[in-house]
Scaffold this active site. Structure first.
Site, PDB file in Angstrom:
ATOM      1  N   ASN A   8      92.221  30.309 -71.846  1.00 19.75           N
ATOM      2  CA  ASN A   8      93.118  29.144 -71.897  1.00 19.75           C
ATOM      3  C   ASN A   8      93.907  29.257 -73.196  1.00 19.75           C
ATOM      4  OD1 ASN A   8      94.336  26.665 -72.102  1.00 19.75           O
ATOM      5  ND2 ASN A   8      92.430  25.500 -72.372  1.00 19.75           N
ATOM      6  N   LYS A  10      96.249  27.382 -74.270  1.00 23.00           N
ATOM      7  CA  LYS A  10      96.668  26.088 -74.838  1.00 23.00           C
ATOM      8  C   LYS A  10      98.150  26.175 -75.240  1.00 23.00           C
ATOM      9  CE  LYS A  10      91.875  25.360 -76.029  1.00 23.00           C
ATOM     10  NZ  LYS A  10      90.870  24.738 -76.876  1.00 23.00           N
ATOM     11  N   HIS A  92      90.942  19.013 -68.972  1.00 20.87           N
ATOM     12  CA  HIS A  92      90.529  19.536 -70.279  1.00 20.87           C
ATOM     13  C   HIS A  92      90.413  18.379 -71.278  1.00 20.87           C
ATOM     14  CE1 HIS A  92      90.395  21.802 -73.978  1.00 20.87           C
ATOM     15  NE2 HIS A  92      90.091  22.863 -73.255  1.00 20.87           N
ATOM     16  N   GLU A  94      91.213  18.120 -74.233  1.00 21.77           N
ATOM     17  CA  GLU A  94      92.411  17.890 -75.055  1.00 21.77           C
ATOM     18  C   GLU A  94      93.442  17.056 -74.302  1.00 21.77           C
ATOM     19  OE1 GLU A  94      93.077  21.984 -76.095  1.00 21.77           O
ATOM     20  OE2 GLU A  94      91.232  21.969 -77.291  1.00 21.77           O
ATOM     21  N   GLU A 160      82.408  22.135 -70.954  1.00 21.97           N
ATOM     22  CA  GLU A 160      82.942  22.355 -72.298  1.00 21.97           C
ATOM     23  C   GLU A 160      82.534  21.186 -73.194  1.00 21.97           C
ATOM     24  OE1 GLU A 160      86.510  25.258 -72.417  1.00 21.97           O
ATOM     25  OE2 GLU A 160      87.278  23.239 -72.299  1.00 21.97           O
ATOM     26  N   GLY A 166      86.708  24.946 -80.447  1.00 23.55           N
ATOM     27  CA  GLY A 166      87.464  25.281 -81.647  1.00 23.55           C
ATOM     28  C   GLY A 166      86.726  25.036 -82.945  1.00 23.55           C
ATOM     29  N   SER A 205      83.996  27.724 -78.168  1.00 25.49           N
ATOM     30  CA  SER A 205      83.682  28.700 -79.231  1.00 25.49           C
ATOM     31  C   SER A 205      83.017  29.969 -78.697  1.00 25.49           C
ATOM     32  CB  SER A 205      82.830  28.048 -80.327  1.00 25.49           C
ATOM     33  OG  SER A 205      83.574  27.040 -80.996  1.00 25.49           O
TER      34      SER A 205
HETATM   35  P1  13P Z   1      87.745  27.639 -78.042  1.00 23.48           P
HETATM   36  O1  13P Z   1      87.252  28.871 -77.332  1.00 23.48           O
HETATM   37  O2  13P Z   1      88.890  27.903 -78.959  1.00 23.48           O
HETATM   38  O3  13P Z   1      86.613  26.893 -78.675  1.00 23.48           O
HETATM   39  O4  13P Z   1      88.349  26.678 -76.908  1.00 23.48           O
HETATM   40  C1  13P Z   1      87.601  26.435 -75.770  1.00 23.48           C
HETATM   41  C2  13P Z   1      88.439  25.728 -74.787  1.00 23.48           C
HETATM   42  O5  13P Z   1      88.821  24.594 -74.985  1.00 23.48           O
HETATM   43  C3  13P Z   1      88.834  26.456 -73.575  1.00 23.48           C
HETATM   44  O6  13P Z   1      89.411  25.605 -72.645  1.00 23.48           O
END
Ligand code: 13P
Length: 242
Positions: A8, A10, A92, A94, A160, A166, A205
């Protein structure tokens, strides 16, 4: 079943970044061991589909729940399919955080994705406060109750934990196993036998260093990777762990 390794991106990547996808397509894993999927920003999907050459599946990071209409700035699932995308991520954390998306919104988007013939990766996960309060299972149950579509057609769940995204923090392997087992029970309770066939990904992560351990956990059918999916070298290293 081969592991599913999903990147992903983002809100990252300008045109030159599709070279990474070309490299992933050119040196991808043995398809019997792992499949690579990438969700670049909408702006790169058409170029990504071309360089992925059918080897890496390209998808969207979100879609609107309607097919068309007066929704400035939004993208319909059918538009993603029209570009050659094969999947869409919905729910997601976010988007829940930045755009106020509710479980009901996520459910409508998931069903729009299914209707457009896309595979749908539906994300759920608890916050740090919820985990510390012992509410992880209850939160996952509530999110699934509110966001699961009526059938499991093309459905994939991504677990997740919000606090693992992150941050470099990862749950223990036992905690990942417990969450996936709980999600599996909920899927079967809701969808019947079809619930056994829904793949469950872990995200948060994931790196080349921890991917082998995470992919070895019971009922982890793959990983959803953010930061470590931005370069071919890193994502291919994760795929090599499968
Ligand atoms: P990270 O791998 O950067 O922690 O992000 C995970 C994520 O949100 C994938 O959708």
């Amino acid at each position: 079943m081969p592991a599913l390794i999903v990147g992903n991106w983002k809100m990252n990547g300008l045109g030159e970044a599709v070279a990474e996808i070309a490299e992933m397509a050119g040196s991808g894993p043995d398809p019997r061991r792992a499949a690579l999927w990438i969700a670049p920003p909408f702006t790169l999907i058409d170029r990504a589909v071309i360089v992925a050459a059918g080897t890496v599946k390209i998808g969207g990071q979100d879609c609107h729940h309607k097919n068309s209409g007066a929704h400035t700035g939004c993208v319909a699932a059918a538009m993603l399919a029209d570009l050659g995308a094969g999947f869409v991520i919905v729910g997601h954390s976010e988007r829940r955080r930045d755009n106020g998306e509710t479980d009901a919104d996520v459910r409508a988007k998931a069903m729009a994705g299914q209707a457009a013939g896309l595979e749908v990766i539906l994300c759920i996960g608890e916050t740090r406060e919820q985990r510390d309060a012992g509410q992880t299972d209850a939160v996952l149950s509530a999110q699934l109750a509110g966001s699961l579509p009526d059938d499991g057609e093309g459905l994939i769940i991504a677990y997740e934990p919000v606090w693992a995204i992150g941050t470099g923090l990862v749950p223990t392997l036992d905690d990942v196993a417990a969450a996936h087992a709980h999600i599996r029970r909920e899927l079967v309770a809701r969808l019947g036998p079809a619930g056994h066939g829904v793949r469950i990904l872990y995200g948060g992560s994931v790196t080349p260093a921890n991917a082998a351990d995470l992919l070895g956990v019971a009922d982890v059918g793959g990983v959803l990777v953010g930061g470590a999916s931005l370069t071919a070298a890193s994502l291919l290293a994760i795929a090599a762990a499968a």
